[in-house]
Design an enzyme around this catalytic site. Structure first.
Site, PDB file in Angstrom:
ATOM      1  N   ASP A 154       9.983   5.488 -10.238  1.00  0.00           N
ATOM      2  CA  ASP A 154       9.550   6.080 -11.499  1.00  0.00           C
ATOM      3  C   ASP A 154      10.187   7.447 -11.747  1.00  0.00           C
ATOM      4  O   ASP A 154      10.482   7.808 -12.888  1.00  0.00           O
ATOM      5  CB  ASP A 154       8.029   6.230 -11.518  1.00  0.00           C
ATOM      6  CG  ASP A 154       7.324   4.934 -11.895  1.00  0.00           C
ATOM      7  OD1 ASP A 154       8.012   3.918 -12.101  1.00  0.00           O
ATOM      8  OD2 ASP A 154       6.081   4.935 -11.972  1.00  0.00           O
ATOM      9  N   SER A 205       0.816  -1.213   0.000  1.00  0.00           N
ATOM     10  CA  SER A 205       0.000   0.000   0.000  1.00  0.00           C
ATOM     11  C   SER A 205       0.854   1.270   0.000  1.00  0.00           C
ATOM     12  O   SER A 205       1.522   1.563  -0.985  1.00  0.00           O
ATOM     13  CB  SER A 205      -0.960  -0.043   1.195  1.00  0.00           C
ATOM     14  OG  SER A 205      -1.944   0.952   1.096  1.00  0.00           O
ATOM     15  N   LYS A 215      -0.756  -4.177  -3.191  1.00  0.00           N
ATOM     16  CA  LYS A 215      -2.056  -3.696  -2.708  1.00  0.00           C
ATOM     17  C   LYS A 215      -2.175  -2.219  -3.088  1.00  0.00           C
ATOM     18  O   LYS A 215      -1.661  -1.347  -2.411  1.00  0.00           O
ATOM     19  CB  LYS A 215      -2.152  -3.891  -1.196  1.00  0.00           C
ATOM     20  CG  LYS A 215      -3.580  -3.870  -0.641  1.00  0.00           C
ATOM     21  CD  LYS A 215      -4.060  -2.491  -0.311  1.00  0.00           C
ATOM     22  CE  LYS A 215      -5.433  -2.504   0.336  1.00  0.00           C
ATOM     23  NZ  LYS A 215      -5.980  -1.151   0.515  1.00  0.00           N
TER      24      LYS A 215
END
Length: 441
Positions: free
Chosen positions: A311, A300, A325
């Protein structure tokens, strides 16, 4: 009586013919009004089918369940079949949720999730009864006391594991690599956890361990970075076995390291649920080389932080693939005592990729474990014997530095000996050292 039956049949037939004609007309008419009428007709037909099945089950089911009980079971089935995190909460479940968010309760200190329809440990929280009992990320919970977890919802499982402090519970787990199920005896305790630990490595590397994302995480990490800022040349952010928590803390923590770009976006069926969170230059406090440690217990909010930093090319991610998740749940009350927890959106990383059921793959994959010492000779002095035997009796900790143990013995540094017990951390330190050298050139 026959006439009455024939009249009823005739009426039903007339209604059927009328619906058939209406459907035919609607198919020819593609206006927005006709489309809405068609949807409404479909909804009425579906509700009629549900009512019919409900009536049959109420009349003939062997257990003689009431309409209220059947409706509750229907709602449970509908929500649980949507995804692993949506659920219907009856009065008991709803009260348990309120206890979890508002009150103090006894528990084990683990976060669980559904993976391939199996109740799986996302991560034990450090220092809690589950952690001390040896529960590990990835363990599948087969039984809670004598109750099988097959077809059990997450909320029901959590309700069974939660209880009065100092009371016992037995958990039967299936662990990868173990030939037979393992039964673990645990005593419930009040769960209070420190979320952020900091240490130094080698004098110029700041190690920050975040165990969960509570409301003070970003502020505590910011404070640690500022405190060690003059001496630090690189940072290791350890998110292993971190099951997540508050979204805003994940965003704020990431924002400490990046000064522009999307951190995470939230997209749902309704445009009102779509939100994009961006980095702001004013919140960025460091551009030091950064390594993030993750494993299958990172979920999460941990995946948002590690995935965003990956990224945005801001950090090197080291360890094992994360849990996966990446969905957003909201709790909606339907009465004063009942409610539903519904998945309304998914998280997307800056590149547009999703976390849900995929997770974050590290830049450098390192399996957890200990660095083996290949010295063939055994040479120990009598004065060292006690210390040697004591260390030999220390329990295995799954290839991670036990931060709670470090707290008790040394509140400032992680030693080379401790790093040798944690190959992922050692790899992270080696990478940071290389990044420091490259940056200095």
């Amino acid at each position: 009586m026959k006439n009455t039956k024939m009249m009823v049949v005739g009426f039903v037939s007339a209604v059927t013919i009328s619906i058939a004609l209406s459907s035919s007309l609607l198919a020819k008419n593609n206006t927005p009004e006709s489309s809405e009428t068609s949807i409404e007709a479909s909804r009425l037909q579906s509700l009629a089918k549900f009512t019919k099945v409900l009536g049959i089950v109420e009349q003939y089911n062997v257990d003689g369940l009431t309409v209220d009980q059947l409706i509750d079971k229907s709602l449970q089935g509908m929500l649980s079949n949507l995804d692993a995190h949506s659920t219907y909460m009856d009065k008991k479940s709803y009260d348990n949720l309120k206890t979890q968010t508002d009150g103090e309760f006894g528990g084990l200190g683990i976060t669980v999730g559904m993976r391939d329809n199996a109740l799986t440990v996302i991560a034990p929280i450090e220092g809690t009864p589950a952690d001390k009992a040896g529960i590990k990320a990835g363990d599948i919970i087969l039984k809670i006391n004598d109750k099988s977890t097959l077809s059990m919802t997450i909320d029901d499982a959590v309700s069974l594991m939660r209880g009065t402090p100092k009371t016992p519970i037995d958990i039967t787990i299936v662990r990868k690599g173990a030939a037979d199920p393992i039964k673990v005896h645990i005593i419930r305790e009040i769960i209070t956890v420190e979320s952020v630990y900091t240490r130094t490595i080698g004098g110029n590397i700041l190690y920050i361990r975040v165990t969960s994302f509570d409301k003070k995480v970003a502020a505590d990490v910011k404070k640690a970075i500022k405190k060690h800022g003059d001496k630090s040349k690189g940072i290791i952010l350890d998110l292993r076995n971190n099951p997540g928590g508050l979204l805003d803390q994940a965003v704020d923590l990431t924002d400490l390291f990046v000064d522009e770009g999307i951190i995470v976006s939230q997209k749902g069926r309704n445009k009102a649920d779509d939100v994009t969170y961006k980095a702001t230059k004013s919140n960025t406090i460091t551009n030091l080389p950064l390594v993030v440690l993750v494993n299958e217990g990172s979920a999460s909010a941990s995946e948002i932080v590690s995935g965003a930093l990956q990224d945005l090319k801001r950090a090197v991610i080291v360890g094992e693939k994360t849990f996966g998740k990446g969905s957003v749940q909201v709790v909606m009350p339907i009465t004063e005592t009942e409610g539903i927890k519904l998945t309304v959106a998914r998280y997307y990383l800056p590149s547009g990729r999703t976390i849900q059921a995929v997770g974050v793959t590290p830049d450098i994959e390192v399996i957890s474990g200990e660095i083996k010492n290949h010295n063939k000779t055994f040479n120990i002095k009598e004065a060292d014997l006690k210390e040697h035997l004591t260390s030999a009796l220390e329990k295995e900790n799954g290839g991670m530095v036990d931060v709670t143990e470090v707290n008790a013995t040394n509140k400032t540094v992680i030693t080379p000996e401790q790093m040798n017990k944690d190959i992922q951390l050692k790899e992270g330190v080696d990478i940071i050292k290389a990044l420091i050298i490259v940056k200095g050139k």
